[in-house]
Structures are given as C-alpha cells and as structure tokens.
Design a protein around this motif. Structure first.
Motif, mmCIF file in Angstrom:
data_model
loop_
_atom_site.group_PDB
_atom_site.id
_atom_site.type_symbol
_atom_site.label_atom_id
_atom_site.label_comp_id
_atom_site.label_asym_id
_atom_site.label_seq_id
_atom_site.Cartn_x
_atom_site.Cartn_y
_atom_site.Cartn_z
ATOM 1 N N VAL A 106 0.974 -1.209 -0.046
ATOM 2 C CA VAL A 106 -0.019 -0.030 -0.070
ATOM 3 C C VAL A 106 0.951 1.316 -0.205
ATOM 4 C CG1 VAL A 106 -1.845 1.192 1.163
ATOM 5 C CG2 VAL A 106 -2.122 -1.336 1.125
ATOM 6 N N GLU A 107 0.715 2.072 -1.063
ATOM 7 C CA GLU A 107 1.639 3.227 -1.204
ATOM 8 C C GLU A 107 0.860 4.442 -0.841
ATOM 9 O OE1 GLU A 107 2.383 0.881 -5.125
ATOM 10 O OE2 GLU A 107 0.559 1.423 -3.770
ATOM 11 N N SER A 108 1.550 5.269 -0.072
ATOM 12 C CA SER A 108 0.744 6.498 0.508
ATOM 13 C C SER A 108 1.918 7.736 0.317
ATOM 14 C CB SER A 108 0.307 6.197 2.152
ATOM 15 O OG SER A 108 1.520 6.183 2.597
ATOM 16 N N GLY A 109 1.374 8.822 0.668
ATOM 17 C CA GLY A 109 2.360 9.850 0.627
ATOM 18 C C GLY A 109 2.307 10.768 -0.763
ATOM 19 N N GLY A 110 1.711 10.220 -1.430
ATOM 20 C CA GLY A 110 1.481 11.108 -2.804
ATOM 21 C C GLY A 110 0.682 12.490 -2.527
ATOM 22 N N GLY A 111 0.755 13.361 -3.810
ATOM 23 C CA GLY A 111 0.164 14.296 -3.711
ATOM 24 C C GLY A 111 0.277 15.590 -4.510
ATOM 25 N N LEU A 112 -0.033 16.707 -4.470
ATOM 26 C CA LEU A 112 0.535 17.837 -5.320
ATOM 27 C C LEU A 112 1.473 18.694 -4.604
ATOM 28 C CD1 LEU A 112 -0.052 19.701 -7.836
ATOM 29 C CD2 LEU A 112 -1.920 20.697 -6.396
ATOM 30 N N VAL A 113 2.751 19.107 -5.337
ATOM 31 C CA VAL A 113 3.784 19.660 -4.777
ATOM 32 C C VAL A 113 4.117 20.440 -6.014
ATOM 33 C CG1 VAL A 113 5.328 18.087 -5.401
ATOM 34 C CG2 VAL A 113 5.938 19.456 -3.332
ATOM 35 N N GLN A 114 4.750 21.694 -5.472
ATOM 36 C CA GLN A 114 5.259 22.731 -6.580
ATOM 37 C C GLN A 114 6.740 22.117 -6.839
ATOM 38 O OE1 GLN A 114 5.043 26.450 -4.514
ATOM 39 N NE2 GLN A 114 3.305 26.917 -5.736
ATOM 40 N N LEU A 116 8.442 15.460 -1.443
ATOM 41 C CA LEU A 116 7.619 14.602 -0.979
ATOM 42 C C LEU A 116 8.163 13.216 -0.478
ATOM 43 C CD1 LEU A 116 4.742 14.401 -3.804
ATOM 44 C CD2 LEU A 116 4.498 15.307 -1.316
ATOM 45 N N ARG A 117 7.511 12.433 0.353
ATOM 46 C CA ARG A 117 8.143 11.158 0.727
ATOM 47 C C ARG A 117 7.034 10.205 0.514
ATOM 48 N NH1 ARG A 117 10.082 8.715 6.719
ATOM 49 N NH2 ARG A 117 7.871 8.840 6.943
ATOM 50 N N LEU A 118 7.254 9.036 -0.384
ATOM 51 C CA LEU A 118 6.153 8.320 -0.334
ATOM 52 C C LEU A 118 6.709 7.094 0.562
ATOM 53 C CD1 LEU A 118 6.184 7.789 -4.190
ATOM 54 C CD2 LEU A 118 4.663 8.893 -2.711
ATOM 55 N N SER A 119 5.524 6.349 1.093
ATOM 56 C CA SER A 119 5.877 5.099 1.632
ATOM 57 C C SER A 119 5.079 4.064 1.252
ATOM 58 C CB SER A 119 5.194 5.307 3.126
ATOM 59 O OG SER A 119 5.686 6.411 4.011
ATOM 60 N N CYS A 120 5.599 2.720 1.180
ATOM 61 C CA CYS A 120 4.894 1.606 0.838
ATOM 62 C C CYS A 120 4.978 0.446 2.173
ATOM 63 C CB CYS A 120 5.838 0.976 -0.332
ATOM 64 S SG CYS A 120 5.196 -0.701 -0.953
ATOM 65 N N ALA A 121 3.753 0.414 2.559
ATOM 66 C CA ALA A 121 3.673 -0.625 3.760
ATOM 67 C C ALA A 121 3.349 -1.948 3.279
ATOM 68 C CB ALA A 121 2.289 0.145 4.478
ATOM 69 N N ALA A 137 0.266 5.540 -6.150
ATOM 70 C CA ALA A 137 0.032 6.708 -5.480
ATOM 71 C C ALA A 137 0.278 7.926 -6.359
ATOM 72 C CB ALA A 137 0.697 6.827 -4.259
ATOM 73 N N GLN A 138 -0.709 8.751 -6.883
ATOM 74 C CA GLN A 138 -0.397 9.831 -7.622
ATOM 75 C C GLN A 138 0.624 10.754 -6.942
ATOM 76 O OE1 GLN A 138 -1.606 10.347 -10.952
ATOM 77 N NE2 GLN A 138 -0.217 11.947 -10.860
ATOM 78 N N VAL A 139 1.733 11.270 -7.925
ATOM 79 C CA VAL A 139 2.425 12.397 -7.354
ATOM 80 C C VAL A 139 2.471 13.469 -8.758
ATOM 81 C CG1 VAL A 139 4.922 13.255 -7.231
ATOM 82 C CG2 VAL A 139 3.986 11.142 -6.073
ATOM 83 N N THR A 140 1.869 14.587 -8.318
ATOM 84 C CA THR A 140 1.792 15.562 -9.390
ATOM 85 C C THR A 140 2.691 16.754 -8.874
ATOM 86 O OG1 THR A 140 -0.623 15.023 -9.777
ATOM 87 C CG2 THR A 140 0.246 17.194 -10.541
ATOM 88 N N VAL A 141 3.525 17.443 -10.019
ATOM 89 C CA VAL A 141 4.549 18.356 -9.700
ATOM 90 C C VAL A 141 4.224 19.339 -10.529
ATOM 91 C CG1 VAL A 141 6.650 19.088 -9.489
ATOM 92 C CG2 VAL A 141 6.072 16.948 -8.953
ATOM 93 N N SER A 142 3.807 20.476 -9.928
ATOM 94 C CA SER A 142 3.198 21.594 -11.025
ATOM 95 C C SER A 142 4.395 22.694 -11.124
ATOM 96 C CB SER A 142 2.201 22.406 -10.029
ATOM 97 O OG SER A 142 2.552 23.276 -8.901
ATOM 98 N N SER A 143 4.335 23.326 -12.053
ATOM 99 C CA SER A 143 5.554 24.140 -12.512
ATOM 100 C C SER A 143 5.086 25.803 -12.011
ATOM 101 C CB SER A 143 5.781 24.157 -13.931
ATOM 102 O OG SER A 143 4.513 24.531 -14.767
#
Length: 123
Positions: A5-13, A18-23, A117-123
């Motif tokens: 189970v991945e967690s820690g994703g999200g939107l970041v500039q 970010l730190r992703l975790s895999c349990a 887990a979705q990771v989105t990096v905005s410009s």
C-alpha cells in the motif's frame, strides 16, 4: 495475502519534496528487494529506484539520481522514497513492488505490485 500500500503522494510545486511510503504485509519482508516504479500518462512504466534485501544496496534511475533516496525499515515492513527537488517530469503514478534479492529496475523482475500513488508536480 500479499499487500503493498503506497501513501504520501499528492500535489507539490516544482522544487518541493515528498516522501512516499510503501507498507507491506503478507510476506517475509526482509527477504525481498523492493522497487519503486512510475508511470506517467502515455508512457511505459519505468524503474525509479530499488533497495536490496541483503545489504540494503540501492539503485536509481539516472533521471532521479541525486534527488531521490530510497530506504527501508524492516521492523516496520515499510520502504520509503524521499523525493527532493521535484520536477514536473516527475509527475506520475508511483508503484512499489516486490522482487527477489537480486532485482534491480526491470519491471519483469517484480511479481507483486501496489495500487499506486499519484504524484503531481506543478510548475
């Protein structure tokens, strides 16, 4: 049952972290390598990083080397991917996966996968 189970994703500039975790559960975590992969829209899944089960050796794709750090906590049965200096090109769904001790960054070296887990990096 094997579960990742991945967690820690999200939107970041861009430039952020970010730190992703895999349990992990359902298998002997200490005996396997864990890899991180990512898949951006319209692209093939690619290996990002992995960490071995024995000596904890780490491997990174050239595109993330120097920016990402993989680690594992065997007691917690968790693997982490710390991502620094994120770029828009890092935007993807990130997956963790289980491989044998000698696995590296090849998709077919891994047998079990998390849902991502979705990771989105905005410009």
């Amino acid at each position: 049952e094997v579960q990742l189970v991945e967690s820690g994703g999200g939107l970041v500039q861009a430039g952020g972290s970010l730190r992703l975790s895999c349990a992990a559960s359902g298998f002997t975590f200490n005996d396997y390598a864990i890899g991180w992969f990512r898949q951006a829209p319209g692209k093939e899944r690619e290996g990002v990083s992995c960490i071995s089960s024995g000596d904890g050796s780490t491997y990174y794709a050239d595109s993330v080397k120097g920016r990402f750090t993989i680690s594992r906590d065997n007691a917690k049965k968790t693997v982490f991917l710390h991502m620094d200096s994120l770029k828009p090109d890092d935007t993807a769904v990130y997956y963790c996966a289980i491989g044998s001790q000698g696995s590296r960054l090849g998709i077919y070296e891994y047998n079990y996968w998390g849902r991502g887990a979705q990771v989105t990096v905005s410009s």
